[in-house]
Motif scaffolding. Structure first.
Motif, PDB file in Angstrom:
ATOM      1  N   SER A   1       0.843  -1.192   0.000  1.00 27.78           N
ATOM      2  CA  SER A   1       0.000   0.000   0.000  1.00 27.78           C
ATOM      3  C   SER A   1       0.877   1.241   0.000  1.00 27.78           C
ATOM      4  O   SER A   1       1.893   1.291   0.715  1.00 27.78           O
ATOM      5  CB  SER A   1      -0.917   0.024   1.227  1.00 27.78           C
ATOM      6  OG  SER A   1      -1.789  -1.092   1.239  1.00 27.78           O
ATOM      7  N   LEU A   2       0.503   2.230  -0.794  1.00 24.42           N
ATOM      8  CA  LEU A   2       1.184   3.527  -0.810  1.00 24.42           C
ATOM      9  C   LEU A   2       0.247   4.550  -0.201  1.00 24.42           C
ATOM     10  O   LEU A   2      -0.821   4.831  -0.745  1.00 24.42           O
ATOM     11  CB  LEU A   2       1.555   3.925  -2.237  1.00 24.42           C
ATOM     12  CG  LEU A   2       2.149   5.329  -2.415  1.00 24.42           C
ATOM     13  CD1 LEU A   2       3.440   5.491  -1.618  1.00 24.42           C
ATOM     14  CD2 LEU A   2       2.386   5.629  -3.893  1.00 24.42           C
ATOM     15  N   TYR A   3       0.626   5.086   0.952  1.00 25.24           N
ATOM     16  CA  TYR A   3      -0.203   6.060   1.674  1.00 25.24           C
ATOM     17  C   TYR A   3       0.380   7.443   1.424  1.00 25.24           C
ATOM     18  O   TYR A   3       1.495   7.741   1.850  1.00 25.24           O
ATOM     19  CB  TYR A   3      -0.196   5.717   3.169  1.00 25.24           C
ATOM     20  CG  TYR A   3      -1.209   6.472   3.996  1.00 25.24           C
ATOM     21  CD1 TYR A   3      -1.071   7.838   4.234  1.00 25.24           C
ATOM     22  CD2 TYR A   3      -2.298   5.821   4.561  1.00 25.24           C
ATOM     23  CE1 TYR A   3      -2.003   8.531   4.994  1.00 25.24           C
ATOM     24  CE2 TYR A   3      -3.231   6.505   5.326  1.00 25.24           C
ATOM     25  CZ  TYR A   3      -3.080   7.856   5.542  1.00 25.24           C
ATOM     26  OH  TYR A   3      -3.992   8.539   6.297  1.00 25.24           O
ATOM     27  N   LEU A   4      -0.385   8.290   0.726  1.00 25.42           N
ATOM     28  CA  LEU A   4       0.044   9.654   0.430  1.00 25.42           C
ATOM     29  C   LEU A   4      -0.409  10.555   1.568  1.00 25.42           C
ATOM     30  O   LEU A   4      -1.543  11.030   1.590  1.00 25.42           O
ATOM     31  CB  LEU A   4      -0.538  10.119  -0.910  1.00 25.42           C
ATOM     32  CG  LEU A   4      -0.212   9.241  -2.129  1.00 25.42           C
ATOM     33  CD1 LEU A   4      -0.839   9.837  -3.380  1.00 25.42           C
ATOM     34  CD2 LEU A   4       1.289   9.064  -2.301  1.00 25.42           C
ATOM     35  N   ALA A   5       0.488  10.754   2.537  1.00 25.15           N
ATOM     36  CA  ALA A   5       0.182  11.617   3.682  1.00 25.15           C
ATOM     37  C   ALA A   5       0.494  13.061   3.290  1.00 25.15           C
ATOM     38  O   ALA A   5       1.459  13.668   3.752  1.00 25.15           O
ATOM     39  CB  ALA A   5       1.000  11.188   4.898  1.00 25.15           C
TER      40      ALA A   5
ATOM     41  N   LEU B   1       3.822  -1.465   3.618  1.00 26.10           N
ATOM     42  CA  LEU B   1       3.281  -0.108   3.597  1.00 26.10           C
ATOM     43  C   LEU B   1       4.376   0.902   3.321  1.00 26.10           C
ATOM     44  O   LEU B   1       5.425   0.904   3.980  1.00 26.10           O
ATOM     45  CB  LEU B   1       2.613   0.218   4.941  1.00 26.10           C
ATOM     46  CG  LEU B   1       2.054   1.640   5.104  1.00 26.10           C
ATOM     47  CD1 LEU B   1       0.932   1.890   4.095  1.00 26.10           C
ATOM     48  CD2 LEU B   1       1.571   1.859   6.527  1.00 26.10           C
ATOM     49  N   LEU B   2       4.134   1.765   2.332  1.00 23.96           N
ATOM     50  CA  LEU B   2       5.028   2.873   2.033  1.00 23.96           C
ATOM     51  C   LEU B   2       4.287   4.173   2.312  1.00 23.96           C
ATOM     52  O   LEU B   2       3.132   4.324   1.922  1.00 23.96           O
ATOM     53  CB  LEU B   2       5.473   2.833   0.566  1.00 23.96           C
ATOM     54  CG  LEU B   2       6.314   1.622   0.154  1.00 23.96           C
ATOM     55  CD1 LEU B   2       6.500   1.605  -1.360  1.00 23.96           C
ATOM     56  CD2 LEU B   2       7.668   1.654   0.850  1.00 23.96           C
TER      57      LEU B   2
ATOM     58  N   ASP C   1      -0.471  -2.085  -4.843  1.00 26.35           N
ATOM     59  CA  ASP C   1      -1.820  -2.433  -5.296  1.00 26.35           C
ATOM     60  C   ASP C   1      -2.898  -1.570  -4.652  1.00 26.35           C
ATOM     61  O   ASP C   1      -4.088  -1.808  -4.849  1.00 26.35           O
ATOM     62  CB  ASP C   1      -2.109  -3.918  -5.059  1.00 26.35           C
ATOM     63  CG  ASP C   1      -2.228  -4.287  -3.580  1.00 26.35           C
ATOM     64  OD1 ASP C   1      -2.004  -3.418  -2.712  1.00 26.35           O
ATOM     65  OD2 ASP C   1      -2.558  -5.455  -3.291  1.00 26.35           O
ATOM     66  N   LEU C   2      -2.489  -0.566  -3.874  1.00 23.78           N
ATOM     67  CA  LEU C   2      -3.436   0.371  -3.255  1.00 23.78           C
ATOM     68  C   LEU C   2      -2.749   1.712  -3.054  1.00 23.78           C
ATOM     69  O   LEU C   2      -1.606   1.766  -2.590  1.00 23.78           O
ATOM     70  CB  LEU C   2      -3.925  -0.156  -1.902  1.00 23.78           C
ATOM     71  CG  LEU C   2      -4.665   0.860  -1.002  1.00 23.78           C
ATOM     72  CD1 LEU C   2      -5.986   1.268  -1.631  1.00 23.78           C
ATOM     73  CD2 LEU C   2      -4.888   0.300   0.390  1.00 23.78           C
ATOM     74  N   VAL C   3      -3.471   2.778  -3.406  1.00 22.63           N
ATOM     75  CA  VAL C   3      -3.003   4.134  -3.102  1.00 22.63           C
ATOM     76  C   VAL C   3      -4.065   4.817  -2.257  1.00 22.63           C
ATOM     77  O   VAL C   3      -5.252   4.818  -2.599  1.00 22.63           O
ATOM     78  CB  VAL C   3      -2.748   4.961  -4.378  1.00 22.63           C
ATOM     79  CG1 VAL C   3      -2.261   6.372  -4.001  1.00 22.63           C
ATOM     80  CG2 VAL C   3      -1.715   4.285  -5.257  1.00 22.63           C
ATOM     81  N   VAL C   4      -3.634   5.384  -1.118  1.00 21.59           N
ATOM     82  CA  VAL C   4      -4.514   6.121  -0.222  1.00 21.59           C
ATOM     83  C   VAL C   4      -4.190   7.603  -0.360  1.00 21.59           C
ATOM     84  O   VAL C   4      -3.019   7.997  -0.215  1.00 21.59           O
ATOM     85  CB  VAL C   4      -4.323   5.680   1.244  1.00 21.59           C
ATOM     86  CG1 VAL C   4      -5.284   6.440   2.150  1.00 21.59           C
ATOM     87  CG2 VAL C   4      -4.520   4.179   1.386  1.00 21.59           C
TER      88      VAL C   4
END
Length: 352
Positions: free
Chosen positions: A110-114, A141-142, A171-174
């Motif tokens: 997962s790529l979490y764009l904080a 998690l990145l 496979d997921l971008v937040v």
């Protein structure tokens, strides 16, 4: 230019060669080879009868595979808290269920764009994990701190290209949150560009979860939960599969969750209780259309009465009642009628 044999080169070699060239004045390089062109019969008939859910069970689906999910609401209602618990369940840090519904595990990253207050996002997720989780978290998690700097207004593939350049296996971008992705979200051209960027990610097999704010209420009025209350262009929600909105008072541990846009059956409304210290959320029982009718027994109720007791709109209550009638669990006791004294509403009761 160096000679290059396209006929014998592999996809990976072609991609590496293309990246070595200065293509700023040429067409964008589409890095993904995710298949999109399929025969029409296969496209329709191979779709499963049961919606593949990333978060849900049966027809109670809050997040469908291949359809973006938005969690919206005012500040301080727990949007980030919900999103982080959801991705932890996907990664296997928690037990694989959230708010009473199954969360499909993921083998990818997962790529979490904080983008909005990254240190606050870090403190939020830290409440939910321990040192024992560090290895799994680092593997699956990145976190990206701050704005991406990607301009998607002229190239709908730019964001997906950027994501695929960050690391393999995402496979997921937040998106936390949408307001930091691009300015001018109330402009339809900007909203359409954002939607196109999300659709490109989904077309490449990357799931999308976005956090967003609602419009400010006018003259101190309390805003009702609806798609119209979501801030920005209508294109921001047009391409989404599911939209959840939180309502309540900022900082209050109890908030309501409304399922505004659904891939299948509407879930809720649900009353959520946040444990701010631990960063966990639980569902407190609230009345539903089904529970109101079941609890009434042989008592006959109109749609308006059902809506009042379940705290939903009459349109929502009517839709649920008709579904229950079709399933045979509720019967229409008296039909609607029209007389010289006015119209009499239909009444319904539990069938058993």
């Amino acid at each position: 230019m160096t000679d290059f044999d396209y006929m014998t080169a592999s996809d990976e070699e072609i991609l590496a060669f293309a990246r070595s060239l200065d293509l700023r004045d040429g067409p964008p390089v589409h890095r993904s080879t995710h298949a999109r062109l399929v025969p029409g019969g296969d496209f329709a008939l191979d779709e499963p009868d049961v919606i593949p859910a990333l978060w849900g069970d049966g027809d109670r689906v809050l997040w469908a595979e291949g359809e973006a999910l938005m969690i919206a609401g005012a500040q301080g209602l727990g949007k980030t808290t919900l999103a982080q618990q959801l991705i932890l369940a996907r990664m296997g840090v928690t037990d694989g269920t959230f708010l009473g519904l199954t969360v499909k595990p993921s083998s990818g990253r997962s790529l979490y764009l904080a983008m909005d207050r990254p240190r606050q996002a870090a403190r939020s997720i830290r409440r939910m994990i321990t040192e024992d989780n560090r290895g799994l978290m680092n593997e699956k998690l990145l976190m990206w701190k701050g704005p991406t700097g990607v301009d998607i207004r002229t190239d709908s593939s730019a964001l997906a290209d950027w994501v695929e350049d960050q690391a393999e296996g995402i496979d997921l971008v937040v998106f936390d949150s949408v307001k930091d992705l691009l300015p001018g979200l109330s402009d339809d051209a900007v909203g359409a560009a954002v939607n196109s960027a999300w659709q490109e990610l989904i077309a490449r097999g990357i799931q999308v979860l976005v956090l967003h704010h609602e419009r400010k209420a006018q003259n101190g009025q309390q805003r009702t939960a609806s798609l119209d209350s979501i801030y920005g262009s209508t294109w921001l929600t047009a391409g989404l599969g599911s939209v959840i909105q939180l309502s309540g008072t900022q900082g209050d541990p109890e908030v309501m969750m409304h399922h505004l846009k659904q891939p299948a059956e509407e879930v809720g409304p649900l009353q959520l209780v946040h444990d701010h210290k631990r960063g966990s959320t639980a569902v407190r029982y609230v009345a539903t259309v089904e529970s109101v009718l079941r609890g009434a027994g042989m008592r006959e109720l109109t749609v308006k009465q059902i809506a009042t007791e379940a705290d939903v709109t009459e349109a929502t209550a009517r839709r649920h009642v008709h579904r229950l009638v079709a399933a045979g669990t509720v019967i229409e006791a008296t039909a609607a009628s029209q007389s010289s004294t006015g119209k009499t509403a239909a009444t319904y009761r539990w069938a058993y």
